[in-house]
Design an enzyme around this catalytic site. Structure first.
Site, PDB file in Angstrom:
ATOM      1  N   HIS A  23       0.827  -1.209   0.000  1.00 37.02           N
ATOM      2  CA  HIS A  23       0.000   0.000   0.000  1.00 37.02           C
ATOM      3  C   HIS A  23       0.858   1.255   0.000  1.00 37.02           C
ATOM      4  O   HIS A  23       0.562   2.230  -0.669  1.00 37.02           O
ATOM      5  CB  HIS A  23      -0.926   0.009   1.216  1.00 37.02           C
ATOM      6  CG  HIS A  23      -2.148  -0.803   0.994  1.00 37.02           C
ATOM      7  ND1 HIS A  23      -2.570  -1.782   1.856  1.00 37.02           N
ATOM      8  CD2 HIS A  23      -3.033  -0.804  -0.024  1.00 37.02           C
ATOM      9  CE1 HIS A  23      -3.669  -2.334   1.382  1.00 37.02           C
ATOM     10  NE2 HIS A  23      -3.974  -1.762   0.248  1.00 37.02           N
TER      11      HIS A  23
ATOM     12  N   CYS B  88      -4.474  -9.306 -20.800  1.00 30.81           N
ATOM     13  CA  CYS B  88      -4.357  -8.665 -19.484  1.00 30.81           C
ATOM     14  C   CYS B  88      -3.139  -9.127 -18.689  1.00 30.81           C
ATOM     15  O   CYS B  88      -2.999  -8.773 -17.522  1.00 30.81           O
ATOM     16  CB  CYS B  88      -5.624  -8.883 -18.668  1.00 30.81           C
ATOM     17  SG  CYS B  88      -5.971 -10.607 -18.361  1.00 30.81           S
TER      18      CYS B  88
HETATM   19  C1  PEP Z   1      -2.280 -14.022 -16.407  1.00 24.25           C
HETATM   20  O1  PEP Z   1      -2.138 -15.211 -16.124  1.00 24.25           O
HETATM   21  O2  PEP Z   1      -1.700 -13.460 -17.344  1.00 24.25           O
HETATM   22  C2  PEP Z   1      -3.194 -13.181 -15.618  1.00 24.25           C
HETATM   23  C3  PEP Z   1      -3.481 -11.934 -15.974  1.00 24.25           C
HETATM   24  O3  PEP Z   1      -3.674 -13.703 -14.471  1.00 24.25           O
HETATM   25  P1  PEP Z   1      -2.797 -13.777 -13.105  1.00 24.25           P
HETATM   26  O4  PEP Z   1      -1.529 -13.040 -13.343  1.00 24.25           O
HETATM   27  O5  PEP Z   1      -3.654 -13.174 -12.058  1.00 24.25           O
HETATM   28  O6  PEP Z   1      -2.614 -15.262 -12.935  1.00 24.25           O
END
Ligand code: PEP
Ligand code: MG
Length: 577
Positions: free
Chosen positions: A191, A498
């Site tokens: 944080h 992502c």
């Molecule tokens: C990924 O696997 O790229 C993802 C975004 O999920 P995490 O990093 O939370 O496993």
């Protein structure tokens, strides 16, 4: 300074920016705990001592909250207050004092160390860093009990050097004249780190023994974007960093002037840039930056406290959906299991075991509660829901049945409801390779390049012995992204990404070139990623991606993109590692 030689030290880049300034070393009081067995007649006095200490520390935190005007920062203080009020903590300490007849300090140490240990075993960065914060809160409580608690003096116009930075130190710091922070301990998602980034205070964490290496008044050059700290800089170093500082300031001004412009390639393709959110309070940071949606909300962080609390989940998801409206918020189903948060369960190969959708289909009560909360929160129709760790068609079909059943039940309870868009993460090669079937069942997919890389290359993403060969730029990973994107395009299914690849400039060129429509990255990286996209041509990115998937290895892929990045955005190589 113990030596007059220039000393270059490398740490964790926490908050970008260049500071050239004298430093002040803040030393926290050392905690000395003498464990003592109490005589029976001492037990009540010790219980009272604990209760008094608890009240005094709560008062300090309430005062801090009163002095803090930003709502998201006030909430962080609330988290600390709620830990101090947690019956498990209070009763845990009291029972050690009463039943094991230990003095208050050692009872506090035992209970807080136990919570910390549990959190430190988690795979999630976030939870491990919460572990460190909890340890610090326990130390503060012990200092208050011993009447040795004091607020650090932050009235200094320069760089603060300390062993670590607690949440309350960070909150005080944003109101001070401090220009930069260097610490020995801590990580990027603490944080305190988030607060420093929020308030644009340059910071480098994780410089071993820095409090011993410098004295008050020593000159330091720090580069928060590269995680560099230079003690006792030579004249030439000063000169170089004065120039870098002025370039960085110009660069930031440039980024902020593009802030409200869309991420459109030079030849006209718009890429949606959204944020990855790990902690609900990060949403404030995102809305301050501008009008963005959320491409990934990792709900594991709320799993421990609220997996069984549908109402609280509705509140959290609604809050996020309202904040980013009319953009979307993508809520990922709990990616628990394996070595992530899942009470008392362990496996030999956790990444290949019960994780994500596999566990949710076994723990349907938890899954249904989350689905109900997501549907109930979708009042304005901007929520998307996605499944993690999908490897086969059957999992989607089964999850969808539960999703539709929950929706029907909710319609009976509440009249009409809005059905969220339904998607999956593509993190496993089998999911990518079956995309022509999987895409028939979903509204969107989001490529999780972190796990896709782990499962394609068989490289444990958190094993530092093999970290050198973990790369989302590997041609095999790129082929799977291309396969996914092509199959989705044929069926008009939106393709997002992502994983960390979305925050890596090399990765972004490839993602654009491979046909990804939406890129979700950590909030702090949004301005650069947007600015980069605005300088890329779709046509050139496609040509680079087509060549990249034919390469033999990561080095060849990097070499291919390096020249292009250097041409379109050379500043990237100047300010970040
Ligand atoms: C990924 O696997 O790229 C993802 C975004 O999920 P995490 O990093 O939370 O496993
Ligand atoms: Mg993942």
């Amino acid at each position: 300074m113990k030596s007059s030689q220039e000393l270059k030290l490398k740490g964790i880049p926490v908050s970008p920016g260049i500071v050239i300034s004298p430093c002040k070393v803040i030393k926290r009081k050392k905690i000395v705990i003498n464990e003592r067995i109490l005589r029976p007649q001492e037990v009540e006095t010790e219980l009272k001592k604990f209760q008094d200490g608890l009240s005094r520390l709560k008062k300090i935190l309430w005062e801090l909250k009163d002095e803090t005007h930003e709502e998201n920062l006030r909430k962080l203080v609330d988290v600390q207050l709620s830990i101090l009020a947690d019956p498990e903590v209070v009763k845990g300490v009291e029972s050690i004092i009463r039943d094991r007849r230990r003095n208050a300090e050692s009872a506090i140490k035992t209970v807080f160390a136990h919570i910390k240990e549990t959190l430190m075993k988690q795979e999630s960065y976030y939870l491990r860093e919460r572990g460190r914060e909890i340890e610090q809160l326990g130390e503060d409580l012990i200092l208050v009990i011993n009447d040795s608690y004091e607020k650090p003096d932050l009235s200094f116009e320069g760089i603060i050097v300390s062993e670590s930075l607690s949440l309350d130190d960070a909150l005080r710091l944003v109101k001070s004249t401090v220009k930069g922070v260097v610490t020995e301990r801590g990580g990027r998602t603490e944080h305190s780190a988030i607060i420093l980034r929020n308030f644009k205070i340059p910071a480098v964490f994780g410089i071993d023994r820095i409090t011993k290496l410098v004295d008050d008044g020593d000159q330091i050059v720090m580069d928060g974007g590269k995680g560099m700290v230079i003690v006792n800089p030579m004249e030439s170093t000063y000169q170089r960093y004065f120039l870098i500082k002025s370039d960085f300031e110009k660069y930031e001004q440039g980024l902020s002037s593009e802030k409200d412009l869309p991420a459109i390639t030079t030849d006209g393709k718009e890429i949606v840039v959204y944020a990855n959110i790990d902690i609900p309070e990060e949403v404030e940071e995102l809305t301050k930056l501008g009008k963005y949606g959320i491409g990934l909300f990792r709900t594991e962080m709320i799993f421990q406290d609220f997996a069984h609390d549908e109402e609280r989940q509705v509140e959290i998801y609604s809050y996020m959906a309202d904040k980013v409206y009319p953009h979307s918020v993508t809520i990922r189903a709990f990616d628990i299991g394996g070595d992530k948060v899942y009470a008392g369960y362990s496996e030999d190969n956790p990444f290949l075991g019960l994780r994500g959708i596999r566990i949710l289909l076994e723990e349907q009560e938890i899954f249904e509660k989350q689905i109900r909360a997501v549907i109930r929160a979708n009042k304005r129709g901007n929520i998307r829901f996605m499944l993690p760790m999908v490897s086969m068609v059957e999992e989607i079909k089964e999850a969808k049945k539960i999703f539709i059943r929950s929706k029907k039940l909710l319609e009976k309870e509440y009249g009409s409801v809005n059905q969220p868009r339904f998607g999956i993460m593509v993190e496993i090669p089998s999911a990518a390779l079956l995309m022509e079937h999987l895409s028939e069942l979903v509204d969107f997919v989001s490529i999780g390049t972190n796990d896709l890389t782990q499962y394609t290359l068989a490289v444990d993403r958190k094993n530092y012995h093999v970290a050198k060969i973990f790369s989302h730029l590997h041609p095999s990973v790129l082929k799977l992204i291309k396969y996914t994107s092509d199959a989705c395009k044929e069926r008009n299914v939106l393709v997002a990404s992502c994983g960390e690849m979305s925050a890596d400039p090399y990765g972004v060129v490839l993602l654009v070139g491979l046909g990804v429509d939406e890129i979700s990255c950590p909030t702090a990286r949004i301005p650069e990623i947007k600015s980069l996209i605005r300088r890329i041509s779709l046509h050139e990115a496609e040509a680079i991606a087509a060549q990249a998937i034919k390469k033999e290895n990561v080095k060849e892929v990097k070499d291919l993109i390096h020249g292009y990045l250097n041409k379109v955005m050379p500043e990237l190589f100047q300010f970040y590692e």
